[in-house]
Design a protein around this motif. Sequence first.
Motif, PDB file in Angstrom:
ATOM      1  N   VAL A  72      42.430  48.739  32.090  1.00 40.57           N
ATOM      2  CA  VAL A  72      41.035  49.125  31.875  1.00 40.57           C
ATOM      3  C   VAL A  72      40.350  48.022  31.069  1.00 40.57           C
ATOM      4  O   VAL A  72      40.779  47.709  29.953  1.00 40.57           O
ATOM      5  CB  VAL A  72      40.925  50.462  31.112  1.00 40.57           C
ATOM      6  N   LEU A  73      39.307  47.436  31.638  1.00 37.83           N
ATOM      7  CA  LEU A  73      38.540  46.390  30.966  1.00 37.83           C
ATOM      8  C   LEU A  73      37.267  47.012  30.399  1.00 37.83           C
ATOM      9  O   LEU A  73      36.491  47.614  31.146  1.00 37.83           O
ATOM     10  CB  LEU A  73      38.194  45.264  31.936  1.00 37.83           C
ATOM     11  N   PHE A  74      37.059  46.844  29.114  1.00 33.28           N
ATOM     12  CA  PHE A  74      35.925  47.463  28.433  1.00 33.28           C
ATOM     13  C   PHE A  74      34.806  46.445  28.297  1.00 33.28           C
ATOM     14  O   PHE A  74      34.983  45.410  27.675  1.00 33.28           O
ATOM     15  CB  PHE A  74      36.355  47.960  27.051  1.00 33.28           C
ATOM     16  N   GLY A  75      33.633  46.721  28.885  1.00 36.24           N
ATOM     17  CA  GLY A  75      32.497  45.811  28.776  1.00 36.24           C
ATOM     18  C   GLY A  75      32.327  44.931  29.990  1.00 36.24           C
ATOM     19  O   GLY A  75      32.934  45.152  31.049  1.00 36.24           O
ATOM     20  N   ASN A  76      31.508  43.882  29.856  1.00 38.61           N
ATOM     21  CA  ASN A  76      31.102  43.049  30.995  1.00 38.61           C
ATOM     22  C   ASN A  76      32.075  41.924  31.329  1.00 38.61           C
ATOM     23  O   ASN A  76      31.969  41.324  32.392  1.00 38.61           O
ATOM     24  CB  ASN A  76      29.742  42.399  30.710  1.00 38.61           C
ATOM     25  N   GLU A  77      32.970  41.596  30.417  1.00 40.73           N
ATOM     26  CA  GLU A  77      33.762  40.386  30.584  1.00 40.73           C
ATOM     27  C   GLU A  77      34.866  40.557  31.625  1.00 40.73           C
ATOM     28  O   GLU A  77      35.463  41.629  31.745  1.00 40.73           O
ATOM     29  CB  GLU A  77      34.331  39.958  29.239  1.00 40.73           C
ATOM     30  N   LEU A  78      35.118  39.463  32.353  1.00 36.93           N
ATOM     31  CA  LEU A  78      36.116  39.442  33.407  1.00 36.93           C
ATOM     32  C   LEU A  78      37.217  38.443  33.033  1.00 36.93           C
ATOM     33  O   LEU A  78      37.108  37.254  33.328  1.00 36.93           O
ATOM     34  CB  LEU A  78      35.487  39.026  34.737  1.00 36.93           C
ATOM     35  N   PRO A  79      38.290  38.890  32.384  1.00 35.15           N
ATOM     36  CA  PRO A  79      39.399  37.989  32.064  1.00 35.15           C
ATOM     37  C   PRO A  79      40.190  37.650  33.324  1.00 35.15           C
ATOM     38  O   PRO A  79      41.009  38.447  33.798  1.00 35.15           O
ATOM     39  CB  PRO A  79      40.228  38.791  31.061  1.00 35.15           C
ATOM     40  N   GLY A  80      39.920  36.476  33.869  1.00 36.83           N
ATOM     41  CA  GLY A  80      40.458  36.126  35.177  1.00 36.83           C
ATOM     42  C   GLY A  80      41.971  36.152  35.246  1.00 36.83           C
ATOM     43  O   GLY A  80      42.554  36.623  36.233  1.00 36.83           O
ATOM     44  N   THR A  81      42.644  35.648  34.201  1.00 35.10           N
ATOM     45  CA  THR A  81      44.109  35.604  34.258  1.00 35.10           C
ATOM     46  C   THR A  81      44.696  37.012  34.251  1.00 35.10           C
ATOM     47  O   THR A  81      45.663  37.282  34.968  1.00 35.10           O
ATOM     48  CB  THR A  81      44.664  34.804  33.067  1.00 35.10           C
ATOM     49  N   LEU A  82      44.134  37.911  33.469  1.00 37.54           N
ATOM     50  CA  LEU A  82      44.646  39.277  33.414  1.00 37.54           C
ATOM     51  C   LEU A  82      44.391  39.993  34.736  1.00 37.54           C
ATOM     52  O   LEU A  82      45.274  40.694  35.253  1.00 37.54           O
ATOM     53  CB  LEU A  82      43.996  40.036  32.263  1.00 37.54           C
ATOM     54  N   ILE A  83      43.197  39.827  35.305  1.00 41.32           N
ATOM     55  CA  ILE A  83      42.886  40.477  36.577  1.00 41.32           C
ATOM     56  C   ILE A  83      43.793  39.958  37.677  1.00 41.32           C
ATOM     57  O   ILE A  83      44.354  40.724  38.478  1.00 41.32           O
ATOM     58  CB  ILE A  83      41.406  40.264  36.932  1.00 41.32           C
ATOM     59  N   THR A  84      43.966  38.645  37.736  1.00 37.31           N
ATOM     60  CA  THR A  84      44.837  38.049  38.757  1.00 37.31           C
ATOM     61  C   THR A  84      46.284  38.480  38.552  1.00 37.31           C
ATOM     62  O   THR A  84      46.990  38.809  39.516  1.00 37.31           O
ATOM     63  CB  THR A  84      44.729  36.515  38.709  1.00 37.31           C
ATOM     64  N   GLY A  85      46.727  38.479  37.282  1.00 35.33           N
ATOM     65  CA  GLY A  85      48.089  38.910  37.013  1.00 35.33           C
ATOM     66  C   GLY A  85      48.321  40.354  37.411  1.00 35.33           C
ATOM     67  O   GLY A  85      49.353  40.687  38.005  1.00 35.33           O
ATOM     68  N   ALA A  86      47.371  41.230  37.119  1.00 33.88           N
ATOM     69  CA  ALA A  86      47.501  42.630  37.504  1.00 33.88           C
ATOM     70  C   ALA A  86      47.513  42.782  39.018  1.00 33.88           C
ATOM     71  O   ALA A  86      48.277  43.584  39.566  1.00 33.88           O
ATOM     72  CB  ALA A  86      46.356  43.438  36.900  1.00 33.88           C
ATOM     73  N   ASP A  87      46.682  41.993  39.690  1.00 36.47           N
ATOM     74  CA  ASP A  87      46.635  42.046  41.156  1.00 36.47           C
ATOM     75  C   ASP A  87      47.996  41.673  41.751  1.00 36.47           C
ATOM     76  O   ASP A  87      48.476  42.329  42.675  1.00 36.47           O
ATOM     77  CB  ASP A  87      45.536  41.107  41.651  1.00 36.47           C
TER      78      ASP A  87
ATOM     79  N   ASN B  40      50.480  44.353  41.391  1.00 37.83           N
ATOM     80  CA  ASN B  40      50.063  45.596  42.051  1.00 37.83           C
ATOM     81  C   ASN B  40      49.684  46.689  41.050  1.00 37.83           C
ATOM     82  O   ASN B  40      49.986  47.876  41.241  1.00 37.83           O
ATOM     83  CB  ASN B  40      51.157  46.110  42.993  1.00 37.83           C
ATOM     84  N   ILE B  41      49.000  46.271  39.988  1.00 35.91           N
ATOM     85  CA  ILE B  41      48.499  47.210  38.987  1.00 35.91           C
ATOM     86  C   ILE B  41      46.985  47.325  39.170  1.00 35.91           C
ATOM     87  O   ILE B  41      46.291  46.308  39.138  1.00 35.91           O
ATOM     88  CB  ILE B  41      48.822  46.732  37.557  1.00 35.91           C
ATOM     89  N   PRO B  42      46.469  48.513  39.396  1.00 34.13           N
ATOM     90  CA  PRO B  42      45.016  48.648  39.595  1.00 34.13           C
ATOM     91  C   PRO B  42      44.239  48.291  38.324  1.00 34.13           C
ATOM     92  O   PRO B  42      44.714  48.488  37.203  1.00 34.13           O
ATOM     93  CB  PRO B  42      44.834  50.121  39.971  1.00 34.13           C
ATOM     94  N   VAL B  43      43.023  47.771  38.530  1.00 26.39           N
ATOM     95  CA  VAL B  43      42.157  47.366  37.431  1.00 26.39           C
ATOM     96  C   VAL B  43      40.803  48.062  37.585  1.00 26.39           C
ATOM     97  O   VAL B  43      40.267  48.146  38.694  1.00 26.39           O
ATOM     98  CB  VAL B  43      41.945  45.833  37.413  1.00 26.39           C
ATOM     99  N   MET B  44      40.256  48.545  36.486  1.00 25.36           N
ATOM    100  CA  MET B  44      38.922  49.116  36.503  1.00 25.36           C
ATOM    101  C   MET B  44      38.143  48.582  35.311  1.00 25.36           C
ATOM    102  O   MET B  44      38.717  48.085  34.337  1.00 25.36           O
ATOM    103  CB  MET B  44      38.973  50.641  36.484  1.00 25.36           C
ATOM    104  N   MET B  45      36.807  48.659  35.395  1.00 25.36           N
ATOM    105  CA  MET B  45      35.922  48.266  34.300  1.00 25.36           C
ATOM    106  C   MET B  45      35.122  49.481  33.866  1.00 25.36           C
ATOM    107  O   MET B  45      34.705  50.294  34.702  1.00 25.36           O
ATOM    108  CB  MET B  45      34.967  47.155  34.741  1.00 25.36           C
ATOM    109  N   VAL B  46      34.884  49.591  32.554  1.00 21.62           N
ATOM    110  CA  VAL B  46      34.083  50.696  32.034  1.00 21.62           C
ATOM    111  C   VAL B  46      33.068  50.156  31.035  1.00 21.62           C
ATOM    112  O   VAL B  46      33.204  49.063  30.508  1.00 21.62           O
ATOM    113  CB  VAL B  46      34.970  51.777  31.366  1.00 21.62           C
TER     114      VAL B  46
END
Length: 406
Positions: A107-122, A125-131
Amino acid sequence: MLGSLARWWRGSPDPAAGTGEDVLQPDAPGPMIWMQIGPEAASAGLDGALQVLTRLHRVRPEMRVILALPPGLEPILPEGVELVPPPDESIGVARDALDRVKPGLVVLFGNELPGTLITGADRENIPVMMVDVCLPPPLRRLGRIGQRGLLRRIGRIVVRDQASFGLLERQGLDPAQIDVGGALGLPPEPLRCSEAERASMAALTHTRPVWLAASVPQAELAAVLAAQAHAQHHAHRMLLILAPDQPDDALELGDRLTDEGWTVASRSLEGEPDAETEIFLADDPAEYGLWYRVAPVTYMGGTLIGAAGHARSPFEPASLGSAVVHGPQTAPYADDYVRLDEARAARSIHDETSLGEAIADLMSPDRAAVLAHNAWAVTSGGAAAAEAIVRAILREFDAARAERTS
């Protein structure tokens, strides 16, 4: 101090842990979420995130949360939440951290997109959401959130407002993956007043239309008086409660207004207005809680030309049922005014003529009541937003777990 999970993650033993049984291990039982708050969101304060974490623990107490925060932040956390530093800017490090912890959702809180974390989760196979996503006014620029490749890897986005929803939709995101959750935040503590004083003042003014001009600087006095004169053409018994930005100027101001032909009384001298009072000087800043309750409409002084030395928050009158009128100069509460305006919970004016027209128009109880009702929804809506975010988090988490076990 970093929690036990942080020490385990960094590979440093906890000397107080004995055999290590108290240190969370990657295969420890129970569901787990990774929540990350970037520097931009953290700089705006952690109250909203803590509100969500508290609600999440209340709804699902067995859920463990790893909270990744920028260095230097060590808030008091709800039970079941472990504080860790965010992973380094390396996909390998991010994947290794996620592989060790094995969260069911990021779960990513706020507007920021941490590319390494999102890519690593992808890749894991871990789902990612933003709130709590809110594209900032006035231009609603995308900034970093415009990285479409990363956005396509986000399964669910919970935004604060409809404007953010529309902008993301125009960027090509599927509307079905975007929810409008509202703005987080604890309801403001209403300013207090003496109930006996309120009842007495209400009895004196209940047959008269009343408005409050709060924290009015000298430079706006002419505009406020012109608005009072204009409004009196529509309701000749109109009472203006005038709270000067500099209370020490009240006695001199009273003499000046009397010389100009106004019928004036003041809190410090007469104590209460009488039936003939046109302007009542509220010269004690500690009594704003009383005046917001007495006046169904409040003009926020200093917002017309930006000259207030002691600007008041619009949430003060809004939380007490007084309809808010404001000009274009909304600092230092610009975000609060945006929230009220977007919810149609305030009346915006641009000069002394429109101020007078707004005051006269809002003397209609129905019109003022609509603004006051909408404002109350805004000021008390933080709990509903936290509830909406927690529901979205648990929906995504449960759906991912069901998919893994099917």
